[in-house]
Scaffold this active site. Structure first.
Site, short mmCIF file in Angstrom:
data_model
loop_
_atom_site.label_atom_id
_atom_site.label_comp_id
_atom_site.label_asym_id
_atom_site.label_seq_id
_atom_site.Cartn_x
_atom_site.Cartn_y
_atom_site.Cartn_z
N TYR A 144 50.89 42.64 47.72
CA TYR A 144 51.12 41.41 46.96
C TYR A 144 50.66 41.65 45.54
CZ TYR A 144 50.45 36.54 45.37
OH TYR A 144 50.48 35.37 44.66
N ASP A 239 48.22 48.57 40.83
CA ASP A 239 47.74 47.18 40.81
C ASP A 239 46.31 47.21 41.37
OD1 ASP A 239 48.87 43.98 42.19
OD2 ASP A 239 46.99 44.62 41.23
N LYS A 267 40.42 39.44 38.77
CA LYS A 267 39.31 39.13 39.67
C LYS A 267 37.95 39.51 39.07
CE LYS A 267 42.32 39.35 43.70
NZ LYS A 267 42.31 38.03 44.35
P1 KE4 Z 1 46.28 36.10 40.68
O1 KE4 Z 1 47.53 35.70 39.92
O2 KE4 Z 1 46.09 35.33 41.96
O3 KE4 Z 1 45.03 36.09 39.77
O4 KE4 Z 1 46.45 37.64 41.07
C1 KE4 Z 1 47.57 38.03 41.80
C2 KE4 Z 1 47.24 39.33 42.53
C3 KE4 Z 1 47.75 40.51 42.03
N1 KE4 Z 1 47.48 41.70 42.63
C4 KE4 Z 1 46.69 41.76 43.74
C5 KE4 Z 1 46.42 43.10 44.36
C6 KE4 Z 1 46.14 40.57 44.29
O5 KE4 Z 1 45.37 40.63 45.40
C7 KE4 Z 1 46.43 39.33 43.68
C8 KE4 Z 1 45.91 38.02 44.23
N2 KE4 Z 1 45.20 38.09 45.47
C9 KE4 Z 1 45.22 36.90 46.30
C10 KE4 Z 1 44.43 37.15 47.59
N3 KE4 Z 1 44.56 38.41 48.15
C11 KE4 Z 1 44.68 35.73 45.58
C12 KE4 Z 1 44.36 34.54 46.46
C13 KE4 Z 1 45.32 33.42 46.25
O6 KE4 Z 1 46.54 33.67 46.11
O7 KE4 Z 1 44.84 32.27 46.22
#
Ligand code: KE4
Length: 427
Positions: A144, A239, A267
């Protein structure tokens, strides 16, 4: 366990916010539960609005590697916020953050701050397409990368078939430029590049997958991606939104000794504030506006208070002994859970690296999304609920990671292992 206040707030929230939450996974639907509304966090603990305390292994989905309300981070934020909250103009803190990222992440020579991991990967994809003049993107099933149209794409029917929209609202004309392949399957990447390699702008990969649960790269997988992309003139994008500063102060790229062309971060670099970043070689990044012509912007990008929270966090993480302790804590927890499962006769596969890991209810190895989906999601659901009753707050989904922070005490870890033992007994 009385959760009336959470229930009341959830009822109100659902009238006003889709699903009552501001990000879907928080709704805890995949574990047939209602979300807990959180009142506060301190160290490795959080309290819900009904006063119940939990040991937290979500850590805000990864950012809080120093735990909740770390005094060093709080002090830094309090100092920064005295000067105001945002100027829409460059600040010294953005320069300091950029210097730290460039110093700590091996492949990054230049970096742009954004406000989320989604923005980081979306911008990196746009830059890769502009830099190469190509359109196709290769990603991997179960990875993701945020919710931008080009990356919210499901795998096509077979290897090397174009992607299908991963959500309503994504035009097929966009999805068709993204191909999603099985993680760890280098042969499928060779097949795609053999067919359309000169059309591929970039391969984007989580160097350690964290969004199908934790799945580690097989020996040679990442090196293979680096070789194939070099051979065909495509960019390799790591990523590292989860793995950056999580598995090492230099991220997965330092751990595995692979230099991607672009790196996406998020993060941890925000210390709990909304921050993302993308960066790489000067030769590529100089194409980003206003130096170059690839447009990308953001009102609150590089926000000084958020920068201060991130800088305070990274200052602690520059001390590599922190990672030795994070590894030690991770080993205690994940090996303890494996030991308990064995004692109780429950088949689990625990994928782990440093302070991140996942528990899959299966007796098979878990190496890609297909094998994740074969694990027993219903058992995970019951495990989640039993652990919650013991005061252990796990991610409400089998497709997420367990995160240990620098401030999880050995006592909290041992308590968690005992709770897992009790949970395994009733599964
Ligand atoms: P954000 O747009 O949520 O800050 O980041 C997206 C993203 C991009 N790349 C990786 C590897 C990620 O894990 C994420 C976001 N992770 C999720 C949980 N695994 C965020 C939690 C959520 O969607 O509320």
């Amino acid at each position: 366990m009385n959760r009336n206040r959470s229930a009341e707030l959830f009822k109100r929230a659902k009238e006003l916010i889709p699903g009552g939450v501001n990000s879907p996974v928080r709704a805890a639907k995949s574990v047939d539960s209602d979300p807990l509304f959180i009142q506060k966090g301190q160290g490795c603990y959080i309290w819900d609005v009904d006063g119940h305390r939990y040991i937290d292994y979500v850590c805000s989905w990864g950012p809080l590697i120093l735990g909740h309300a770390h005094p060093v981070v709080l002090e830094a934020i309090k100092e920064a916020i005295q000067n105001g909250t945002s100027f829409g103009a460059p600040t010294e803190l953005e320069v300091e953050m950029a210097e730290m990222i460039v110093e700590m992440i091996p492949s990054v020579e230049m970096v742009r701050m954004v406000n989320s991991g989604t923005e980081a990967t979306m911008s990196a994809i746009r830059l890769a397409r502009a830099y190469t003049g190509r359109q196709k993107i290769v990603k991997f099933d179960g990875c993701y990368h945020g919710h931008s149209d080009s990356l919210l794409v499901a795998a096509g029917s077979g290897v090397a078939t174009f992607g299908i929209p991963g959500s309503p609202g994504i035009p097929e004309d966009v999805a068709k430029h993204t191909i999603s392949l099985p993680y760890n399957d280098l042969n499928s990447v060779e097949v795609v590049f053999d067919k359309i390699g000169e059309q591929v702008a970039a391969v984007i990969v989580e160097p350690i997958a964290g969004n199908m649960g934790v799945v580690l790269p097989k020996e040679g997988f990442l090196k293979g991606l680096r070789d194939i992309t070099e051979r065909y003139g495509a960019l390799l994008i790591f990523d590292e939104v989860i793995t950056g500063f999580r598995v090492s102060s230099g991220g997965a790229q330092e751990l595995f000794g692979i230099q991607p062309d672009l790196t996406c971060l998020g993060k941890i670099i925000g210390g709990g504030f909304p921050v993302g970043a993308y960066g790489g070689k000067n030769e590529i990044m100089k194409h980003i506006s206003p130096e170059g012509s690839v447009y990308q912007a953001g009102t609150l990008s590089g926000n000084p208070v958020a920068m201060m929270a991130g800088i305070a966090t990274l200052r602690v993480l520059k001390d590599r002994s922190v990672y030795q302790d994070l590894e030690r804590k991770g080993r205690i927890l994940f090996e303890g859970i494996e030991r308990k499962a064995k004692e109780k006769g429950v088949s689990v596969t625990v994928n782990k690296i440093g302070s991140m890991g996942s528990v899959f209810f299966t007796d098979q190895k878990v190496v890609d999304f297909e094998s994740v989906k074969k694990s027993d999601a219903d058992k995970f659901k019951r495990f989640y609920k039993e652990m919650l009753l013991s005061g252990i707050y796990l991610a409400p989904s089998p497709f997420e990671a367990i995160f240990v922070s620098y401030v999880h005490t050995d006592e909290a870890l041992e308590y968690t292992i005992e709770a897992a033992g009790r949970a395994f007994e009733v599964l």
